[in-house]
Design an enzyme around this catalytic site. Structure first.
Site, PDB file in Angstrom:
ATOM      1  N   ASP A 275       0.830  -1.194   0.000  1.00  0.00           N
ATOM      2  CA  ASP A 275       0.000   0.000   0.000  1.00  0.00           C
ATOM      3  C   ASP A 275       0.876   1.260   0.000  1.00  0.00           C
ATOM      4  O   ASP A 275       1.921   1.300   0.650  1.00  0.00           O
ATOM      5  CB  ASP A 275      -0.895  -0.029   1.242  1.00  0.00           C
ATOM      6  CG  ASP A 275      -2.081   0.907   1.130  1.00  0.00           C
ATOM      7  OD1 ASP A 275      -2.663   0.996   0.040  1.00  0.00           O
ATOM      8  OD2 ASP A 275      -2.436   1.536   2.145  1.00  0.00           O
TER       9      ASP A 275
ATOM     10  N   GLU B  86       0.937  -0.696  -5.149  1.00  0.00           N
ATOM     11  CA  GLU B  86      -0.241   0.192  -5.150  1.00  0.00           C
ATOM     12  C   GLU B  86       0.280   1.587  -5.494  1.00  0.00           C
ATOM     13  O   GLU B  86       0.782   2.315  -4.640  1.00  0.00           O
ATOM     14  CB  GLU B  86      -0.936   0.164  -3.785  1.00  0.00           C
ATOM     15  CG  GLU B  86      -2.253   0.941  -3.751  1.00  0.00           C
ATOM     16  CD  GLU B  86      -2.070   2.403  -3.405  1.00  0.00           C
ATOM     17  OE1 GLU B  86      -2.189   3.241  -4.332  1.00  0.00           O
ATOM     18  OE2 GLU B  86      -1.820   2.719  -2.232  1.00  0.00           O
TER      19      GLU B  86
ATOM     20  N   ASP C 235     -11.259   1.056  -0.905  1.00  0.00           N
ATOM     21  CA  ASP C 235     -11.438   2.499  -0.710  1.00  0.00           C
ATOM     22  C   ASP C 235     -12.463   3.104  -1.669  1.00  0.00           C
ATOM     23  O   ASP C 235     -12.747   4.295  -1.589  1.00  0.00           O
ATOM     24  CB  ASP C 235     -10.102   3.228  -0.889  1.00  0.00           C
ATOM     25  CG  ASP C 235      -9.200   3.075   0.326  1.00  0.00           C
ATOM     26  OD1 ASP C 235      -9.721   2.828   1.425  1.00  0.00           O
ATOM     27  OD2 ASP C 235      -7.971   3.208   0.167  1.00  0.00           O
TER      28      ASP C 235
END
Length: 496
Positions: free
Chosen positions: A297, A344, A397
């Protein structure tokens, strides 16, 4: 590194079941069976760590430990650690579609304590030997974690930087004192971790035996209140009082005039470099033992990260500071070999971030839900992809595809219809999945909510909203053979 394949994004806490939250019992195995029937090769999850305030898997008490909420009670009954009577009339929440974390917290830990007491008084030498082996093999993180969580409970939930000075600073005398005073609590948390990794290991083995790989997730930063930060203060930007000097966030942008103030402690990359990035090497090693592939991430933070002065109320006054770059990944690769990692790379992309991603060779991410918002050429549209990327219809998200479509501007909806050759709005989620599956991206992944055509009520996280996230659960019986057959057919058509 990655073969052409596809899969489903679905965190275990969202599995159905009778104990208020998804667990690693029969429903996890049933989901793997569904993946196999659907001809899927990937199961993507969120981080598996123990969650705290806000229930976010991205703000965990440990980068290495497992989430006790996922431990399955039926398996503990089979192991004679609990009885059916122990679970009778226990309240785990009154809505099977949403998790009541308060009820889970209040009920799960006393039952796990009961299982621990039963374990202690049992004559199960095989399990006791297995626990000792587990403790030995995981001592590099387990000792600190179990002491940390025992201390946290001892000090009524206070974060470690509000503990008494001597134990906050890990002074030798204080460490010995609390290890003795809290010895049974520490062993209880060792036992909980043993149960988690036993159950998760069995689930992962079953997935792998059925041709399915698990994609895990590593947040770049750790939570401020974590055993990672307490046990390893030297690798973070802390002052002499172990307060952060600067904290993580992202700068002001189109979505927020004040940026986002995340508040995570920042790494002392110079110190980490001196140790050949040992803590990061061990973190990746641990994740690759519990998963087959890792999504990292906020990958852009390895090139440069937004550092905000500690104590600021917003992220406005932050500044970009250089990350470790390719040096970190070379160090990890030199010890662990080729790294099955997804970067990501969403958000603000500079040439430096692109160069770093390309230097690592990691595939980046494409979100199909972003492709139609502008109505113009952008690199989220499938015809712009290269093979070395992973396409998602959406992530944790985002709103669901149906939720996005219902709220989108009409011009964006029309662009989506035209691009996806969609003839019926009620099929827009299937048209988007087809768009992802048919692309050249090496991997295509869709949240389970999009396969089911669910709306915003099934959204699992809204960034910037403090409460109400991570609660959604799948209804029992909706993953039908008919749905599996439909997914399998699409997957076969596009050779995934």
């Amino acid at each position: 590194m990655f073969e052409r394949s596809s899969g489903i994004l679905f965190h275990p806490t969202s599995l159905p079941g009778k104990y208020g939250i998804g667990t690693l019992g029969k429903e996890a195995y049933a989901f793997i069976d569904f993946l196999k029937k659907s001809n899927q090769k990937l199961w993507q999850i969120f981080p598996l760590g123990p969650t705290g305030y806000g229930d976010s898997p991205y703000q965990s008490f440990s980068s290495f430990a497992g989430n006790p909420y996922l431990i399955d009670f039926d398996l503990l009954i089979e192991a004679h650690l609990l009885s059916e009577e122990d679970l009778k009339d226990i309240f785990f929440g009154d809505n099977e579609e949403y998790i009541d974390y308060g009820a889970i917290y209040n009920q799960k830990y006393p039952l796990l304590r009961k299982a621990y007491e039963n374990f202690k008084s049992s004559d199960n030498s095989e399990m006791k030997g297995a626990l000792e082996n587990f403790k030995r093999e995981n001592s590099s993180w387990l000792n600190d974690y179990s002491l940390y969580i025992s201390l946290k409970n001892h000090f009524n939930g206070l974060p470690w930087n509000e503990w008494p000075q001597d134990i906050k600073n890990r002074e030798n005398a204080a460490m010995e004192h609390y290890k003795n005073e809290l010895a049974d609590d520490i062993e209880y948390h060792n036992f909980i971790q043993f149960l988690f990794f036993k159950q998760w290991g069995d689930v992962k083995r079953y997935a792998n035996e059925n041709g399915i790989k698990i994609i895990g997730d590593i947040p770049i930063f750790v939570a401020a209140d974590s055993s990672d930060a307490w046990a390893n203060p030297e690798i973070f930007l802390f002052d002499k009082e172990r307060k952060p000097v600067k904290v993580a966030g992202v700068p002001p942008d189109y979505f927020s005039a004040t940026g986002q103030l995340w508040g995570n402690p920042l790494y002392n990359w110079e110190k980490l470099r001196d140790t050949n990035y040992n803590w990061w090497v061990e973190r990746v090693r641990a994740n690759l033992s519990t998963c087959d592939i890792i999504r990292i991430d906020h990958f852009r933070g390895f090139e440069a990260y937004w550092a905000v002065p500690y104590g600021d109320d917003t992220a406005i006054n932050g500044q970009w500071e250089p990350g470790p770059g390719i040096d970190l990944f070379n160090a990890i690769k030199s010890q662990l070999g080729e790294l099955p990692i997804i970067a990501e790379d969403l958000g603000l992309m500079t040439q430096g971030v692109i160069d770093l991603r390309e230097a690592t060779g990691f595939p980046g991410m494409k979100i199909l839900g972003f492709a139609f918002d502008s109505g113009e050429e952008n690199d989220y549209l499938p015809h712009t992809y290269t093979r070395n990327c992973v396409v998602y219809t959406g992530t944790h998200d985002n709103d669901t595809l149906v939720g996005w479509f219902q709220k989108a501007k009409e011009e964006d909806r029309e662009f989506a219809r035209n691009y996806l050759n969609s003839r019926a709005d009620e099929e827009i989620h299937w048209d988007a999945i087809r768009g992802a599956w048919s692309s050249v991206a090496c991997m295509a992944i869709s949240p389970v909510q999009d396969f089911l055509g669910l709306g915003s009520e099934a959204r699992i996280n809204t960034p910037g909203v403090a409460s109400g996230n991570w609660q959604w659960r799948l209804k029992q019986g909706v993953l039908t053979d008919e749905l599996a057959e439909k997914i399998a057919k699409l997957t076969k058509i596009y050779s995934r």
